[in-house]
Scaffold this motif. Structure first.
Motif, short mmCIF file in Angstrom:
data_model
loop_
_atom_site.label_atom_id
_atom_site.label_comp_id
_atom_site.label_asym_id
_atom_site.label_seq_id
_atom_site.Cartn_x
_atom_site.Cartn_y
_atom_site.Cartn_z
N ALA A 125 26.21 34.52 -24.53
CA ALA A 125 25.17 34.71 -23.52
C ALA A 125 25.51 33.94 -22.25
CB ALA A 125 23.82 34.26 -24.08
N ALA A 126 26.07 32.74 -22.41
CA ALA A 126 26.48 31.96 -21.24
C ALA A 126 27.60 32.67 -20.47
CB ALA A 126 26.95 30.57 -21.67
N MET A 127 28.54 33.27 -21.19
CA MET A 127 29.60 34.05 -20.54
C MET A 127 29.00 35.19 -19.72
SD MET A 127 32.77 34.50 -23.23
CE MET A 127 33.51 35.75 -22.17
N GLU A 128 28.06 35.89 -20.33
CA GLU A 128 27.46 37.04 -19.65
C GLU A 128 26.70 36.61 -18.40
OE1 GLU A 128 25.77 41.29 -21.05
OE2 GLU A 128 25.16 39.55 -22.25
N ARG A 129 26.01 35.48 -18.48
CA ARG A 129 25.29 34.97 -17.31
C ARG A 129 26.25 34.63 -16.17
NH1 ARG A 129 22.33 32.20 -21.28
NH2 ARG A 129 23.48 30.26 -20.89
N GLN A 130 27.37 34.04 -16.49
CA GLN A 130 28.33 33.66 -15.44
C GLN A 130 29.06 34.86 -14.88
OE1 GLN A 130 30.73 30.18 -15.87
NE2 GLN A 130 29.31 29.17 -17.28
N GLY A 131 29.26 35.88 -15.70
CA GLY A 131 29.85 37.12 -15.21
C GLY A 131 31.36 37.15 -15.27
N PRO A 132 31.94 38.33 -15.01
CA PRO A 132 33.40 38.50 -15.05
C PRO A 132 34.11 37.49 -14.16
CG PRO A 132 32.30 40.62 -14.86
CD PRO A 132 31.24 39.58 -14.67
N GLY A 133 35.28 37.05 -14.62
CA GLY A 133 36.05 36.03 -13.93
C GLY A 133 35.89 34.66 -14.53
N VAL A 134 35.00 34.54 -15.52
CA VAL A 134 34.73 33.26 -16.16
C VAL A 134 35.96 32.77 -16.92
CG1 VAL A 134 33.87 34.29 -18.30
CG2 VAL A 134 33.02 32.06 -17.60
N ASP A 135 36.08 31.46 -17.05
CA ASP A 135 37.17 30.87 -17.83
C ASP A 135 36.73 30.80 -19.29
OD1 ASP A 135 39.29 29.47 -18.91
OD2 ASP A 135 38.70 27.55 -18.04
N LEU A 136 37.38 31.57 -20.14
CA LEU A 136 37.02 31.61 -21.55
C LEU A 136 37.18 30.25 -22.22
CD1 LEU A 136 36.59 34.10 -23.83
CD2 LEU A 136 38.76 33.14 -24.60
N VAL A 137 38.11 29.43 -21.76
CA VAL A 137 38.35 28.13 -22.38
C VAL A 137 37.13 27.24 -22.25
CG1 VAL A 137 39.71 26.01 -22.27
CG2 VAL A 137 40.85 28.22 -22.14
N THR A 138 36.62 27.09 -21.04
CA THR A 138 35.53 26.13 -20.81
C THR A 138 34.17 26.64 -21.27
OG1 THR A 138 35.31 26.94 -18.54
CG2 THR A 138 36.72 25.04 -18.89
N VAL A 139 33.97 27.97 -21.24
CA VAL A 139 32.65 28.51 -21.56
C VAL A 139 32.52 28.92 -23.02
CG1 VAL A 139 30.97 30.32 -20.96
CG2 VAL A 139 32.37 29.29 -19.18
N PHE A 140 33.62 29.25 -23.67
CA PHE A 140 33.56 29.80 -25.03
C PHE A 140 34.42 29.00 -26.02
CE2 PHE A 140 35.01 32.89 -28.27
CZ PHE A 140 33.78 33.35 -28.73
N ALA A 141 35.71 28.88 -25.75
CA ALA A 141 36.63 28.33 -26.74
C ALA A 141 36.41 26.85 -27.01
CB ALA A 141 38.08 28.58 -26.31
N GLN A 142 36.19 26.05 -25.98
CA GLN A 142 35.98 24.62 -26.20
C GLN A 142 34.60 24.28 -26.76
OE1 GLN A 142 36.97 22.68 -22.47
NE2 GLN A 142 39.11 22.39 -23.07
N PRO A 143 33.52 24.88 -26.25
CA PRO A 143 32.19 24.45 -26.71
C PRO A 143 31.90 24.73 -28.18
CG PRO A 143 32.02 25.58 -24.60
CD PRO A 143 33.42 25.77 -25.07
N ILE A 144 32.41 25.82 -28.74
CA ILE A 144 32.05 26.15 -30.12
C ILE A 144 32.54 25.09 -31.11
CG2 ILE A 144 32.38 27.82 -31.99
CD1 ILE A 144 32.37 30.02 -29.84
N PRO A 145 33.84 24.78 -31.17
CA PRO A 145 34.26 23.72 -32.11
C PRO A 145 33.74 22.35 -31.71
CG PRO A 145 36.12 24.48 -30.79
CD PRO A 145 35.00 25.42 -30.51
N ALA A 146 33.57 22.10 -30.40
CA ALA A 146 33.06 20.79 -29.98
C ALA A 146 31.65 20.57 -30.49
CB ALA A 146 33.11 20.67 -28.46
N LEU A 147 30.80 21.57 -30.34
CA LEU A 147 29.42 21.43 -30.80
C LEU A 147 29.36 21.30 -32.32
CD1 LEU A 147 26.49 21.27 -30.03
CD2 LEU A 147 26.38 23.76 -30.03
N MET A 148 30.19 22.06 -33.02
CA MET A 148 30.17 22.01 -34.48
C MET A 148 30.66 20.67 -35.01
SD MET A 148 28.74 24.75 -35.37
CE MET A 148 28.89 24.33 -37.11
#
Length: 401
Positions: free
Chosen positions: A131-154
């Protein structure tokens, strides 16, 4: 001395346009001789293992040590002379029986069953990041918005570490993983991470909560120093590797659209796909061991005190073990790969990593069926300067409805 007996330098440069393949030169060396002499930057003549059978055998053999002070690093530009011993709690730099003591405390807490119980929470976190990726829109950095937060939060929730502090400890962990960081910079990062964790351990002993650090504080005989070091080790390990697999795995899938389409269409392919991506990418590409005594292996004699560099990425592309190993084939399953290691140092958190990747990658491709790179593949910055390979950033785009 024959050509095959002449010490070789460790190949480190990847071929242009081949961001997923091991360093150019490793494959030919493996096919010539899977265990051979290697020239280390300080002049030491040690060994290089590139074959699957040879690497796996050394990882499982207690006659090879992983204690840092016994190892010589294979990369140029690193610290000269012996490395300092592993910090307290750093299980990577321990041998048995010290390593066994720490691992026994943790094994029951990272079982397949326990990690699968976290699936629902991983699904929730993944949905939040999509959902955060979708809010930021195309061009987003997958590393900072998706790949890093998931394992970090877990890993933060598992250990009981405040997620709000993530920028501080992610920066310190990145310094510890950097091949370019000096001993002084690494020391400062370790000191900062240790001080942070020590304050947290003191707080957990005073007021335990429902998390791993509190459980260990209550139920184990670990000293404050040991629990602090172990907590810092687990936190750093849980942050970086899975984040890079999520990002680099996405890069690989977007570069192999037929494979991405298969994963999107067949949810049951998620488990085999994760194993194959681990094998194909092998982001923890090298590790080092030191012989504690003379060892005969693959027709060679490794003398006591000699270092052996294990090329995990080359081993996981060995045609003697995997058919057509340079192809990404999610239906292969990649069973038996060495990306999580082998033997007593096999990755403790591998089941958590599997759950995170098995949930996150299919969800990403399903939520954004037109997902693609927002830059040319040649413009994706690669982590060639880090101990864990991957991408520094991954700009992505998709068709908005």
């Amino acid at each position: 001395m024959s050509a095959l007996e002449e010490p070789v330098a460790l190949p480190t440069q990847r071929a242009a346009g081949c961001p997923f393949d091991p360093a150019a030169g490793l494959g030919p060396l493996r096919e010539e001789l899977p265990l051979r002499r290697m020239a280390y930057p300080d002049g030491h003549a040690g060994w290089l293992a590139t074959g699957y059978a040879e690497v796996r055998a050394i990882l499982a053999d207690p006659r090879f040590s992983s204690r840092y002070e016994l190892l010589l690093l294979p990369f140029p530009g690193g610290p000269e002379g012996p490395l300092p011993p592993a910090p307290t709690g750093d299980m990577t730099g321990m041998d048995a029986p010290e390593h066994t003591r720490f691992r026994r405390l943790l094994m029951g807490r990272f079982t397949v069953r326990r990690m699968r119980l976290l699936t629902e929470r991983v699904e929730e976190v993944t949905a939040e990041r999509l959902a955060a990726m979708e809010r930021q829109g195309p061009g987003v950095d997958l590393v900072t918005v998706f790949a890093q937060p998931i394992p970090a939060l877990m890993i933060c929730e598992l250990l009981g570490v405040p997620y709000a502090d993530r920028e501080t400890f992610q920066r310190q962990a990145a310094t510890l993983m950097s091949q370019d960081a000096s001993l002084e910079e690494r020391g400062a990062a370790m000191t900062g991470l240790t001080e942070y964790m020590h304050a947290l351990v003191v707080a957990k002993r005073a007021e335990p909560t429902d998390d791993l650090l509190s459980d260990l504080a209550r139920e184990s005989d670990l000293t404050d120093e040991e629990l602090t070091g172990l907590g810092a080790f687990l936190l750093a390990a849980g942050l970086d590797t899975t984040a890079n697999m999520l990002a680099h795995g996405t890069f690989a899938l977007l570069s192999h659209p037929a494979q991405a389409a298969a994963l999107r269409a067949e949810p049951e392919l998620a488990g085999p796909a994760v194993e194959e991506l681990m094998r194909y990418l092998s982001i923890a590409h090298t590790t080092v061991r030191s012989a504690l005594e003379d060892v005969k292996l693959a027709g060679q004699v490794i003398r006591a005190g000699e270092s052996v560099t294990l090329a995990i990425d080359a081993a996981d592309r060995d045609p003697r073990r995997f058919d057509d190993p340079d192809a990404l084939d999610l239906r292969r399953g990649g069973s038996g790969h060495l990306a999580f290691g082998h033997g007593i140092h096999q990755c403790l958190g591998q089941q958590l990593a599997r759950v995170e990747m098995t949930v996150a990658l299919p969800a990403l491709l399903t939520r954004f069926p037109t997902l693609r790179l927002a830059v040319g593949p040649e413009d994706v910055p690669l982590r060639t300067d880090m101990n864990i390979y991957g991408v520094h950033s991954l700009p992505v785009a998709w068709d908005e409805v």
